[in-house]
Write a protein that holds these residues in place. Structure first.
Motif, PDB file in Angstrom:
ATOM      1  N   GLU A   2       0.857  -1.278  -0.177  1.00  0.00           N
ATOM      2  CA  GLU A   2      -0.034  -0.402  -0.369  1.00  0.00           C
ATOM      3  C   GLU A   2       0.874   0.958  -0.002  1.00  0.00           C
ATOM      4  O   GLU A   2       1.446   1.521   0.808  1.00  0.00           O
ATOM      5  CB  GLU A   2      -0.678   0.464   1.302  1.00  0.00           C
ATOM      6  CG  GLU A   2      -1.820  -1.326   0.852  1.00  0.00           C
ATOM      7  CD  GLU A   2      -3.001  -0.811   2.355  1.00  0.00           C
ATOM      8  OE1 GLU A   2      -3.020   0.834   2.609  1.00  0.00           O
ATOM      9  OE2 GLU A   2      -3.816  -1.856   2.871  1.00  0.00           O
ATOM     10  N   ASN A   3       1.268   1.665  -1.170  1.00  0.00           N
ATOM     11  CA  ASN A   3       1.859   3.491  -1.578  1.00  0.00           C
ATOM     12  C   ASN A   3       0.619   4.677  -1.991  1.00  0.00           C
ATOM     13  O   ASN A   3      -0.471   4.183  -2.208  1.00  0.00           O
ATOM     14  CB  ASN A   3       2.620   2.653  -2.123  1.00  0.00           C
ATOM     15  CG  ASN A   3       3.813   1.705  -1.746  1.00  0.00           C
ATOM     16  OD1 ASN A   3       3.989   1.960  -0.548  1.00  0.00           O
ATOM     17  ND2 ASN A   3       4.998   1.400  -2.967  1.00  0.00           N
ATOM     18  N   LYS A   6      -0.686   5.193  -7.158  1.00  0.00           N
ATOM     19  CA  LYS A   6      -1.336   4.716  -7.698  1.00  0.00           C
ATOM     20  C   LYS A   6      -0.749   3.439  -8.576  1.00  0.00           C
ATOM     21  O   LYS A   6       0.531   2.991  -8.922  1.00  0.00           O
ATOM     22  CB  LYS A   6      -1.770   5.415  -8.913  1.00  0.00           C
ATOM     23  CG  LYS A   6      -2.984   5.942  -8.728  1.00  0.00           C
ATOM     24  CD  LYS A   6      -4.703   6.973  -9.864  1.00  0.00           C
ATOM     25  CE  LYS A   6      -5.580   7.565  -8.974  1.00  0.00           C
ATOM     26  NZ  LYS A   6      -6.341   7.561  -9.948  1.00  0.00           N
ATOM     27  N   GLN A   7      -1.107   2.222  -8.580  1.00  0.00           N
ATOM     28  CA  GLN A   7      -0.448   1.399  -9.311  1.00  0.00           C
ATOM     29  C   GLN A   7      -1.318   1.290 -10.626  1.00  0.00           C
ATOM     30  O   GLN A   7      -3.158   1.496 -10.538  1.00  0.00           O
ATOM     31  CB  GLN A   7      -0.813  -0.611  -8.570  1.00  0.00           C
ATOM     32  CG  GLN A   7       0.181  -0.330  -6.883  1.00  0.00           C
ATOM     33  CD  GLN A   7      -0.353  -1.296  -5.967  1.00  0.00           C
ATOM     34  OE1 GLN A   7      -1.224  -2.743  -7.061  1.00  0.00           O
ATOM     35  NE2 GLN A   7       0.542  -1.494  -5.121  1.00  0.00           N
ATOM     36  N   HIS A   8      -0.585   0.231 -11.237  1.00  0.00           N
ATOM     37  CA  HIS A   8      -1.480  -0.179 -13.003  1.00  0.00           C
ATOM     38  C   HIS A   8      -1.793  -1.319 -12.622  1.00  0.00           C
ATOM     39  O   HIS A   8      -2.170  -1.493 -11.482  1.00  0.00           O
ATOM     40  CB  HIS A   8      -0.056  -0.782 -13.441  1.00  0.00           C
ATOM     41  CG  HIS A   8      -0.036  -0.998 -15.705  1.00  0.00           C
ATOM     42  ND1 HIS A   8      -0.885  -1.867 -15.811  1.00  0.00           N
ATOM     43  CD2 HIS A   8      -0.251  -0.027 -15.390  1.00  0.00           C
ATOM     44  CE1 HIS A   8      -1.200  -1.572 -16.946  1.00  0.00           C
ATOM     45  NE2 HIS A   8      -0.847  -0.293 -16.889  1.00  0.00           N
ATOM     46  N   PRO A   9      -3.263  -1.390 -12.985  1.00  0.00           N
ATOM     47  CA  PRO A   9      -4.900  -2.161 -13.199  1.00  0.00           C
ATOM     48  C   PRO A   9      -4.084  -3.378 -13.928  1.00  0.00           C
ATOM     49  O   PRO A   9      -4.130  -3.876 -12.591  1.00  0.00           O
ATOM     50  CB  PRO A   9      -5.278  -1.452 -14.250  1.00  0.00           C
ATOM     51  CG  PRO A   9      -4.850  -0.066 -15.062  1.00  0.00           C
ATOM     52  CD  PRO A   9      -3.232  -0.080 -14.665  1.00  0.00           C
ATOM     53  N   ILE A  11      -1.429  -4.978 -12.595  1.00  0.00           N
ATOM     54  CA  ILE A  11      -0.373  -5.336 -11.883  1.00  0.00           C
ATOM     55  C   ILE A  11      -1.545  -5.173 -10.161  1.00  0.00           C
ATOM     56  O   ILE A  11      -1.535  -6.528  -9.452  1.00  0.00           O
ATOM     57  CB  ILE A  11       0.542  -4.224 -11.317  1.00  0.00           C
ATOM     58  CG1 ILE A  11       1.534  -4.065 -12.139  1.00  0.00           C
ATOM     59  CG2 ILE A  11       1.336  -4.490  -9.657  1.00  0.00           C
ATOM     60  CD1 ILE A  11       3.011  -2.924 -12.045  1.00  0.00           C
ATOM     61  N   SER A  12      -2.459  -4.957 -10.061  1.00  0.00           N
ATOM     62  CA  SER A  12      -3.102  -4.572  -9.177  1.00  0.00           C
ATOM     63  C   SER A  12      -3.526  -6.073  -9.075  1.00  0.00           C
ATOM     64  O   SER A  12      -4.777  -6.691  -8.112  1.00  0.00           O
ATOM     65  CB  SER A  12      -4.099  -3.514  -9.018  1.00  0.00           C
ATOM     66  OG  SER A  12      -4.969  -3.163  -9.948  1.00  0.00           O
ATOM     67  N   LYS A  13      -4.523  -6.659 -10.577  1.00  0.00           N
ATOM     68  CA  LYS A  13      -5.647  -7.529 -10.374  1.00  0.00           C
ATOM     69  C   LYS A  13      -4.359  -8.811 -10.353  1.00  0.00           C
ATOM     70  O   LYS A  13      -4.714  -9.580  -9.749  1.00  0.00           O
ATOM     71  CB  LYS A  13      -5.266  -7.180 -12.374  1.00  0.00           C
ATOM     72  CG  LYS A  13      -6.613  -6.726 -12.391  1.00  0.00           C
ATOM     73  CD  LYS A  13      -7.414  -6.963 -13.625  1.00  0.00           C
ATOM     74  CE  LYS A  13      -8.710  -5.607 -13.963  1.00  0.00           C
ATOM     75  NZ  LYS A  13      -9.138  -6.207 -15.674  1.00  0.00           N
ATOM     76  N   ILE A  15      -1.996  -8.793  -8.442  1.00  0.00           N
ATOM     77  CA  ILE A  15      -1.589  -8.970  -6.882  1.00  0.00           C
ATOM     78  C   ILE A  15      -3.307  -9.413  -5.822  1.00  0.00           C
ATOM     79  O   ILE A  15      -2.953 -10.291  -5.056  1.00  0.00           O
ATOM     80  CB  ILE A  15      -1.375  -7.563  -5.775  1.00  0.00           C
ATOM     81  CG1 ILE A  15      -0.329  -6.993  -6.465  1.00  0.00           C
ATOM     82  CG2 ILE A  15      -2.435  -7.824  -4.578  1.00  0.00           C
ATOM     83  CD1 ILE A  15       0.300  -6.139  -6.440  1.00  0.00           C
ATOM     84  N   ALA A  16      -4.482  -9.188  -6.744  1.00  0.00           N
ATOM     85  CA  ALA A  16      -5.969  -9.347  -6.189  1.00  0.00           C
ATOM     86  C   ALA A  16      -6.040 -11.212  -6.577  1.00  0.00           C
ATOM     87  O   ALA A  16      -6.056 -12.313  -5.208  1.00  0.00           O
ATOM     88  CB  ALA A  16      -6.552  -9.282  -6.801  1.00  0.00           C
ATOM     89  N   ASP A  19      -3.494 -13.153  -4.104  1.00  0.00           N
ATOM     90  CA  ASP A  19      -4.276 -13.509  -2.479  1.00  0.00           C
ATOM     91  C   ASP A  19      -5.465 -14.374  -2.427  1.00  0.00           C
ATOM     92  O   ASP A  19      -5.468 -15.256  -1.319  1.00  0.00           O
ATOM     93  CB  ASP A  19      -4.782 -11.884  -2.237  1.00  0.00           C
ATOM     94  CG  ASP A  19      -3.213 -10.629  -2.143  1.00  0.00           C
ATOM     95  OD1 ASP A  19      -2.934 -10.739  -1.745  1.00  0.00           O
ATOM     96  OD2 ASP A  19      -3.826  -9.605  -1.935  1.00  0.00           O
TER      97      ASP A  19
END
Length: 107
Positions: A2-3, A6-9, A11-13, A15-16, A19
C-alpha cells in the motif's frame, strides 16, 4: 504494498489473483487437516468386501484341464481331418512311438 502511488491496473489484478489463490490454498489445507482429524477419530467402515467366486487354486486347475482338453481336440482334428487318420488313433501309444521313431530317424 500500500503506497500512495497508483498502481497499474494489471498489477493490482495480479496481486488480487495471488491473494485469492493463497486464500484458496489455505482453505484447502484447513479442510484437509479437518478431514484427517475426523478420519483419525472415527475408524473407517467397510461396507463391501469382494469375495472371489472361484478361488485362484481352482482357476489354475481349470485352466490346466482346459489346456489339456483343447490340446487333445487339436490333435484329433489335425490327425483325423488333416492327416486322414482315425480319430481314436491319436490317443494310442503306438501312434506316438511311431511318430517319435520317424522324428528320430529310426524308420
Amino acid at each position: 504494498m500500500e503506497n500512495n502511488k497508483k498502481q497499474h491496473p494489471i498489477i493490482s489484478k495480479i496481486i488480487a489473483l495471488k491473494d485469492s489463490l493463497l486464500g484458496k490454498i489455505n482453505a484447502r489445507k484447513e479442510r484437509k487437516k479437518e478431514l484427517t482429524e475426523h478420519e483419525e477419530s472415527e475408524p473407517k467402515r467397510t461396507f463391501w468386501v469382494q469375495i472371489r467366486l472361484i478361488p485362484i487354486w481352482l482357476r489354475i486347475i481349470l485352466i490346466a484341464l482346459l489346456l489339456v482338453l483343447v490340446s487333445i481336440i487339436g490333435l484329433q482334428i489335425g490327425y483325423s481331418y488333416i492327416g486322414d487318420g482315425d480319430t481314436k488313433d491319436v490317443l494310442k501309444k503306438e501312434t506316438w512311438t511311431h511318430i517319435m521313431d520317424i522324428i528320430n530317424g529310426k524308420e
